[in-house]
Design a protein around this motif. Structure first.
Motif, PDB file in Angstrom:
ATOM      1  N   VAL A  87       0.563  -1.359   0.115  1.00 39.17           N
ATOM      2  CA  VAL A  87       0.242  -0.264  -0.185  1.00 39.17           C
ATOM      3  C   VAL A  87       0.858   1.371  -0.207  1.00 39.17           C
ATOM      4  CG1 VAL A  87      -2.376  -1.177   0.537  1.00 39.17           C
ATOM      5  CG2 VAL A  87       0.239  -0.515   2.497  1.00 39.17           C
ATOM      6  N   SER A  88       0.212   2.480  -0.777  1.00 38.52           N
ATOM      7  CA  SER A  88       1.434   3.993  -1.150  1.00 38.52           C
ATOM      8  C   SER A  88       1.120   4.567  -0.273  1.00 38.52           C
ATOM      9  CB  SER A  88       1.481   3.885  -2.138  1.00 38.52           C
ATOM     10  OG  SER A  88      -0.091   3.500  -3.056  1.00 38.52           O
ATOM     11  N   TYR A  89       0.028   4.502   0.061  1.00 33.65           N
ATOM     12  CA  TYR A  89      -0.746   5.684   1.380  1.00 33.65           C
ATOM     13  C   TYR A  89      -0.653   5.221   2.260  1.00 33.65           C
ATOM     14  CZ  TYR A  89      -2.307  10.299   2.048  1.00 33.65           C
ATOM     15  OH  TYR A  89      -2.553  11.471   2.681  1.00 33.65           O
ATOM     16  N   GLY A  90      -1.868   5.082   2.670  1.00 33.19           N
ATOM     17  CA  GLY A  90      -2.716   4.565   4.430  1.00 33.19           C
ATOM     18  C   GLY A  90      -2.437   3.235   4.113  1.00 33.19           C
ATOM     19  N   ALA A  91      -2.164   2.447   4.787  1.00 31.24           N
ATOM     20  CA  ALA A  91      -1.694   1.192   5.622  1.00 31.24           C
ATOM     21  C   ALA A  91      -2.732   0.521   6.204  1.00 31.24           C
ATOM     22  CB  ALA A  91      -0.532   0.968   6.487  1.00 31.24           C
ATOM     23  N   GLY A  92      -3.366  -0.296   6.725  1.00 27.74           N
ATOM     24  CA  GLY A  92      -4.589  -1.028   7.557  1.00 27.74           C
ATOM     25  C   GLY A  92      -4.866  -2.298   7.439  1.00 27.74           C
ATOM     26  N   ALA A  93      -5.218  -2.145   5.720  1.00 35.01           N
ATOM     27  CA  ALA A  93      -6.465  -3.805   5.144  1.00 35.01           C
ATOM     28  C   ALA A  93      -6.031  -5.158   5.858  1.00 35.01           C
ATOM     29  CB  ALA A  93      -5.849  -2.889   3.881  1.00 35.01           C
ATOM     30  N   ALA A  94      -4.216  -5.041   6.179  1.00 38.22           N
ATOM     31  CA  ALA A  94      -4.477  -6.614   6.517  1.00 38.22           C
ATOM     32  C   ALA A  94      -5.446  -6.956   7.963  1.00 38.22           C
ATOM     33  CB  ALA A  94      -2.678  -6.965   7.169  1.00 38.22           C
ATOM     34  N   TYR A  95      -5.726  -5.642   8.427  1.00 37.99           N
ATOM     35  CA  TYR A  95      -6.271  -6.074   9.816  1.00 37.99           C
ATOM     36  C   TYR A  95      -8.034  -6.174   9.706  1.00 37.99           C
ATOM     37  CZ  TYR A  95      -1.717  -5.200  11.642  1.00 37.99           C
ATOM     38  OH  TYR A  95      -0.594  -4.474  12.117  1.00 37.99           O
ATOM     39  N   ALA A  96      -8.639  -6.308   7.940  1.00 38.64           N
ATOM     40  CA  ALA A  96     -10.078  -6.462   8.072  1.00 38.64           C
ATOM     41  C   ALA A  96     -10.080  -7.518   8.166  1.00 38.64           C
ATOM     42  CB  ALA A  96      -9.591  -5.542   6.027  1.00 38.64           C
ATOM     43  N   PRO A  97     -10.129  -8.666   7.463  1.00 38.77           N
ATOM     44  CA  PRO A  97     -10.477  -9.549   8.096  1.00 38.77           C
ATOM     45  C   PRO A  97     -11.242  -9.934   9.951  1.00 38.77           C
ATOM     46  CG  PRO A  97      -9.034 -10.326   6.351  1.00 38.77           C
ATOM     47  CD  PRO A  97      -8.425  -8.955   6.911  1.00 38.77           C
ATOM     48  N   ASP A  98     -10.539  -9.827  10.410  1.00 36.99           N
ATOM     49  CA  ASP A  98     -10.799  -9.668  12.429  1.00 36.99           C
ATOM     50  C   ASP A  98     -11.256  -8.589  11.969  1.00 36.99           C
ATOM     51  OD1 ASP A  98      -9.283 -11.995  11.881  1.00 36.99           O
ATOM     52  OD2 ASP A  98      -7.438 -11.016  13.187  1.00 36.99           O
TER      53      ASP A  98
END
Length: 346
Positions: free
Chosen positions: A41-52
């Motif tokens: 991701v090139s701007y804001g991170a955090g999508a890795a925590y979406a499933p939970d």
């Protein structure tokens, strides 16, 4: 909890599955796999925590969907989440962030400082693709329909390739603020910004990609979209202009669907929606579809008689102090599950 004891009108069940449903993957029609990953991701991170976060938010959802009533009873199951992906994502994200910072500071990809980091990230992304592809193949070979919950938009590549190995031809309904047609963006071959470029390159079975609500893209992406017979562009400004001139959204949805073949994969980036639906998504862009516009598009696809062979929901970025992103992600996932099952009625 056994299905016979499950009360769909009762309190949401926190059992670790999407929507708290009691189905096992072996007996359900639709299996949801998860990809907790957001390395490039090139701007804001955090999508890795979406499933939970989506699993947690989904237990607050009520099950009646007037557009697809009762179809969930045919089985929507949650495959075990492979948290080794999250561990790898967290480790490789540090390398990717250093590369991005170097480039934004005026450096180039040939500099010794980043060459090895780029290689490590690319190798890690290839491993993630293989992991997702293997998960998808397992359930596809068992006769299931598979949906993916990301993660960033790089994560569906393995699922789309697995479908390409099993279908002679299909289209992609790509709902997104971005075209994702960049060639190895920032040096990362499997960047979140390169997913559709990679699909065009590697999955010839995809005969058409209908890109809807795109509104932030480069000149090279615009040129590729204009020159490729496999891409139909329904950009956000053109859709708005048609509304201003009196064309109904229903008519526009029918135009979009008409561009697609009989079998369709839906790739849904949450940033296709307006800000209030996804305020923390990684690369937000002004404009976009309302939630109901997006749902109407999906329902138009199903009412046309086309079959949804798989889907993803990606780029949901949960925030620690706000739940709206996960709430939106859970409800869009529910709509996609319902429309997918509805389109596969025998």
């Amino acid at each position: 909890m056994e299905q016979k004891n499950f009360d769909p009108d009762g309190v949401g069940v926190d059992n670790g599955t999407y929507f708290g449903l009691p189905f096992a993957p072996e007996t359900a029609e639709l299996v949801l796999i998860s990809a907790p990953w957001d390395v490039t991701v090139s701007y804001g991170a955090g999508a890795a925590y979406a499933p939970d976060a989506i699993i947690e938010a989904s237990t607050q959802l009520d099950f009646h969907d007037p557009l697809a009533p009762g179809v969930w009873r045919r089985g929507i199951a949650t495959a075990d989440v492979d948290y080794s992906l999250l561990e790898s994502s967290q480790r490789l994200r540090a390398d990717a962030a250093r590369v991005i910072d170097h480039l934004e500071g005026g450096g180039c990809l040939e500099d010794d400082y980043v060459v090895r980091k780029v290689r490590r990230v690319n190798e890690g992304c290839m491993s993630m693709n293989a992991n997702v592809g293997a998960q998808a193949s397992r359930w596809l070979d068992a006769g299931k329909t598979v949906g993916l919950v990301g993660g960033d938009h790089s994560t569906p590549y393995g699922l789309i390739r697995a479908l390409g190995a099993r279908h002679a031809a299909f289209g992609i309904l790509h709902v997104d603020a971005h075209c994702d047609l960049r060639d190895a963006y920032e040096g990362f071959e499997f960047s979140h910004a390169s997913i559709m470029f990679n699909v065009l390159r590697d999955v010839p079975q995809v005969t058409k990609i209908a890109q809807v609500a795109v509104r932030d893209f480069s000149e090279s992406e615009a040129a590729l979209a204009a020159s490729s017979g496999r891409i139909a562009t329904f950009d956000d400004l053109s859709l708005a202009a048609a509304l201003f001139r009196g064309e109904t959204w229903d008519a526009q949805c029918r135009r979009i669907v008409d561009a697609l073949p009989q079998e369709v994969y839906v790739s849904f980036d949450i940033d296709a929606l307006t800000f209030e639906n996804c305020p923390h998504t990684g690369t937000p862009v002004s404009g976009g579809l309302t939630f109901n516009q997006a749902v109407w598009l999906l329902d138009t696809l199903t009412r046309s008689g086309r079959r949804i062979i798989g889907f993803d929901v990606v780029e949901v970025c949960p925030a620690p102090d706000e739940r709206i992103d996960a709430i939106t992600g859970a409800r869009m996932l529910w709509k996609l599950c319902g429309q997918t099952l509805k389109s596969n009625e025998s």
